[in-house]
Design an enzyme around this catalytic site. Structure first.
Site: not given
Ligand code: USQ
Length: 382
Positions: A182-183, A186, A180, A145
């Site tokens: 989870y991260h 990874k 997090s 990730t």
């Molecule tokens: N966010 C909002 N509002 C929401 C949901 C999320 O503002 O309703 C924000 C979060 O705070 C974050 C961003 O949008 O800053 C991305 O959140 P996300 O829930 O889409 O993604 P994340 O929790 O980071 O995890 C997802 C996948 C995970 C993958 C990761 C890639 O669930 O499996 O590893 O994206 S990354 O984000 O690049 O680490």
């Protein structure tokens, strides 16, 4: 034609990947223990529409494509089971999606933290051992990730960085600082893989993926029953998918905090293309190849504005509402990641155009009666 083993092949990405490779003519084996289904049931966050189990899915696929996909139901944390699968399948490539994939889930409570840590690290360690013992030439394609890097105040490189220190230079994994548990698992996966690449000469590709959006691939579009697991809830839904469903339901788009959080995003169609590109040009023995799997970057505000604009054009009333950020993350920051590796391998990106967003609305509208708004925000805080 290769023997390909897909671990976590019932999931959001796993099932579309299995069909795509089967369609290409590969011999595909899918393993899953239905962990995601049972967590969704336990937490009452079922996806937008129900999907048949793997047994039914492979029958539908056989009817539609005439092709077989082999399935084995079991847990990759059970080394005896995984060894048996490797002996039967004799994989030339193994694709490792078999992890608990949600940051909010990993922060829910001690039990969820323990499950995330144990499941993710144990499955990775078992895969490494199964390759070593049963298929040493097998290419491990691992879903990492972009969140491993965090949001540092310097440019993010593609996995590796050259450091000059006191007049000497060396190459290291790019510094990681996850936000997090989870991260963090990874990051630990990457360390495990890198250790065994150095020790046993494994061939590994680590795909550093950003949040994925969409639910349409060439194969899912062939038959409604082939659709993928589509979550819109706070625990398992990713942000673009959530915003579209919120807009359809007339629920104000949940921008966390200031909304300046920037991430690299990718269309589900491109995820399949990237995994295939990695498969077609494997890492060398003794190489940990790291590829940043994103195609464009957005702030959360930009995503909300885009979804709101498209929604309004389609006749929906869409409100955007900033709510207190339940997560610990920077809400305004520098972000400049490199992501040229997959383009150099031949990726032709599908960007987040208005048309793509409108297509997602179409599915949301189709299943609008299933949307349960109490699933949208529960405030898992850390
Ligand atoms: N966010 C909002 N509002 C929401 C949901 C999320 O503002 O309703 C924000 C979060 O705070 C974050 C961003 O949008 O800053 C991305 O959140 P996300 O829930 O889409 O993604 P994340 O929790 O980071 O995890 C997802 C996948 C995970 C993958 C990761 C890639 O669930 O499996 O590893 O994206 S990354 O984000 O690049 O680490």
């Amino acid at each position: 034609m290769s023997h390909i083993l897909i671990l976590g092949g019932d999931g959001y990405l796993g099932w579309p990947t299995a069909m795509a490779f089967s369609q290409e003519g590969h011999e595909v084996w899918v393993v899953d223990n239905y962990l995601r289904r049972s967590l969704c049931r336990d937490l009452d966050v079922e996806p937008l529409f129900s999907t048949p189990n793997l047994l039914e899915r492979v029958c539908v696929w056989k009817g539609v494509s005439g092709k077989d996909i082999h399935i084995r139901i079991g847990d990759c944390c059970d080394y005896g089971f995984l060894s048996q699968v490797f002996r039967e399948c004799r994989p030339e490539a193994v694709i490792h999606y078999a992890e608990q994939p949600s940051a909010p889930y990993s922060m829910l409570n001690q039990k969820a933290a323990n499950l995330t840590l144990t499941n993710n690290l144990q499955s990775t360690l078992n895969i490494i051992w199964a390759v070593h013992e049963h298929a040493p030439e097998c290419h491990i394609i691992k879903l990492g990730t972009m969140g491993e890097y965090g949001t540092p105040d310097i440019d993010v490189e593609e996995g590796w960085i050259e450091i000059e220190h006191k007049g000497r230079r060396d190459r290291f994994l790019f510094p990681r600082q996850a936000s997090s548990l989870y991260h963090t698992t990874k990051v630990q996966d990457t360390d495990l893989l890198w250790f065994y690449v150095r020790t046993w000469g494994l061939r590994v590709t680590d795909l550093m993926q950003g949040p994925v959006y969409g639910l349409s691939t060439e194969e899912t579009d062939l038959d409604e029953r082939l659709g993928t697991f589509f979550n819109y809830d706070e625990i398992f839904g990713t942000v673009v998918n959530r915003f579209v469903i919120q807009a359809v339901a007339g629920y104000p788009l949940t921008v966390y905090g200031k909304g300046g959080q920037t991430r690299g995003y990718i269309n589900i169609k491109d995820v399949l293309a990237c995994v295939e590109l990695a498969l077609m040009s494997p890492a060398d023995a003794g190489e940990l190849r790291v590829l940043n799997q994103i195609t464009e970057t957005f702030t959360v505000n930009e995503l909300a504005e885009k979804v709101a604009r498209v929604g309004k054009e389609l006749g929906h009333t869409v409100e955007i509402k900033s709510i207190e950020n339940p997560r610990k993350e920077l809400e305004e920051h520098y972000y400049n990641p490199t992501y040229t590796g997959l383009i150099e391998l031949g990726l032709k990106p599908h960007y987040l155009t208005d048309e793509v967003v409108a297509d997602m609305f179409e599915t949301g509208i189709k299943y609008k009666k299933n949307i349960q708004t109490e699933r949208i925000f529960r405030g898992v805080k850390w």
